[in-house]
Scaffold this active site. Structure first.
Site, PDB file in Angstrom:
ATOM      1  N   TYR A 109       0.847  -1.191   0.000  1.00 47.74           N
ATOM      2  CA  TYR A 109       0.000   0.000   0.000  1.00 47.74           C
ATOM      3  C   TYR A 109       0.880   1.238   0.000  1.00 47.74           C
ATOM      4  CZ  TYR A 109      -3.209   3.627   1.555  1.00 47.74           C
ATOM      5  OH  TYR A 109      -3.946   4.788   1.644  1.00 47.74           O
ATOM      6  N   GLU A 197      -3.321   7.592  -4.322  1.00 47.76           N
ATOM      7  CA  GLU A 197      -3.272   6.314  -3.614  1.00 47.76           C
ATOM      8  C   GLU A 197      -3.008   5.172  -4.591  1.00 47.76           C
ATOM      9  OE1 GLU A 197      -5.975   4.705  -0.080  1.00 47.76           O
ATOM     10  OE2 GLU A 197      -6.911   4.359  -2.020  1.00 47.76           O
TER      11      GLU A 197
END
Ligand code: GDP
Ligand code: MN
Length: 396
Positions: A109, A197
């Site tokens: 992530y 993101e």
């Protein structure tokens, strides 16, 4: 403003960040063409909506052949996809992204956002990337690495090393991460993003880093200086009433309750919503008609509130400091005549020409209740909404 994954990935490419090869398709035939252009024998089909959580909702499918790509595209295109992020009504799928599949070794992530309290860009990363990142953040926050970047100094090699070691990267992957971070940091600042993101950022079986998913949110207040980014807006993904409000320069946000609120000034609008809640009601929207409210603008605002089927009563709370209350009254009357209003309206006017405005409303043949204090207004509108709900309930 949110971007679609395929638009975000194009920005990633523009800033030198590696993403899988892909094509956007608006029809199943386009999806078939995409397979031929991309080559290979398997493809990933991804619904393009402004929400994550698609994987768990059937919006990301690994297709074993071109026939399956066409089938999946046919099923997704024109449907609504509901994920845990989109809300139960879901969002319309107007396009799918067809990509070459990636053999994944690890899912990481990575995100960049504005940390307002620290007044810095914050980079967050975790070795536990993928579809359960929300759970990681809630249950094991220590597994998320955080690095703040000073705006004057920019991204530094020590930032990269800290993130790379935290992610368990080694050898050439560390340099690769450096390239990705510098590209994403430049993208973030150049485009005035509020969020970038990548979930997941994958380590492929060949040991390479690749952005498998991409999400970019842009700061609306900076869009004026990015004409090419403005063109990426997809109104189909936005709340229809919020888009309509934007067109009339009204600040409107839809909420879940049944009491429509029309107020001038953002602070008074917040206070009015609190007041409605305090008296046992629930606001259907936030709406600031602005300081320079004209009769026409009030009429537009009214139409907007009433186009929401949930609304059972409307509270108008105007403080006439800059705006004149008689003009507001005129706008209300104009709107009530133009739109077929089936719900009770409670009006509280205070300030310049308030008496005149209230008299105009009282003298009209319209079913508008007036209130002189905030408490009275809130009591009346909550009672009106409740009796509207009750009578609707009994007639069904
Ligand atoms: P999201 O669920 O909306 O965030 O959509 P993502 O683009 O993140 O995809 C969800 C999941 O699908 C990823 O976490 C991967 O596990 C899986 N996935 C997506 N693309 C590929 C691919 O090319 N190969 C493989 N094996 N899995 C993929
Ligand atoms: Mn994702």
């Amino acid at each position: 403003m949110n971007l679609h994954e395929f638009q975000s990935k194009q920005l990633f490419r523009d800033f030198g960040v590696a993403v899988p090869e892909g094509r956007v398709a608006g029809t199943p035939e386009d999806a078939k063409t995409a397979c031929a252009e991309l080559g290979g024998s398997r493809w990933v089909v991804k619904a393009q909506i402004h929400a994550g959580g698609r994987g768990k909702a059937g919006g990301v499918v690994l297709a074993e052949d071109a026939t399956e790509v066409v089938d999946v595209a046919g099923r997704l295109l024109g449907s609504r996809l509901a994920t845990h992020q989109s809300g139960p009504a879901g969002l319309p799928v107007g396009q799918v992204l067809v990509e070459q599949p990636t053999a994944i070794a690890r899912e990481l992530y990575l995100s960049l956002l504005v940390d307002r309290a620290a007044e810095r860009v914050l980079i967050m990363a975790s070795a536990a990337g993928g579809m359960d990142i929300e759970q990681v953040a809630a249950q094991t926050p220590e597994r998320i690495i955080q690095v703040h970047v000073h705006p004057a100094a920019g991204l530094q090699p020590f930032h990269v090393r800290r993130l790379a070691f935290g992610l368990g990267l080694e050898g050439g992957q560390i340099k690769s991460l450096g390239g990705i971070l510098s590209g994403l940091y430049r993208l973030f600042t150049t485009c005035d993003a509020s969020l970038v993101e990548v979930n997941p950022l994958v380590v492929t079986e060949a040991g390479e880093l690749l952005a498998l998913d991409a999400k970019v949110n842009l700061d609306d207040n900076a869009l004026g200086r990015h004409l090419h980014l403005q063109a990426l807006r997809d109104p189909d993904q936005e709340d229809a009433r919020e888009a309509e409000a934007k067109a009339h320069e009204l600040n409107y946000i839809s909420l879940d309750g049944d009491i429509g609120c029309m107020v001038n000034g953002a602070g008074l609008a917040m206070a009015t919503m609190d007041l409605v809640k305090l008296h046992g009601g629930a606001p259907a929207n936030f709406l600031d008609v602005g300081g320079g409210a004209t009769a026409a603008r009030v009429a537009e605002a009214f139409k907007l509130i009433l186009s929401d089927a949930k609304v059972r009563a409307v509270l108008v709370n105007i403080f006439g400091g800059i705006v004149r209350c008689d003009l507001i009254a005129e706008g209300i009357m104009q709107a009530v005549r133009e739109v077929e209003v089936a719900v009770p309206i409670v009006v509280r006017l205070e300030g310049t020409n308030a008496e005149q405005g209230l008299k105009m409303l009282a003298d009209s043949d319209l079913a508008v209740e007036t209130a002189s204090s905030l408490t009275e207004a809130a009591d009346k509108v909550v009672a009106a909404a409740a009796s509207g709900a009750a009578s609707k309930g009994s007639s069904e």
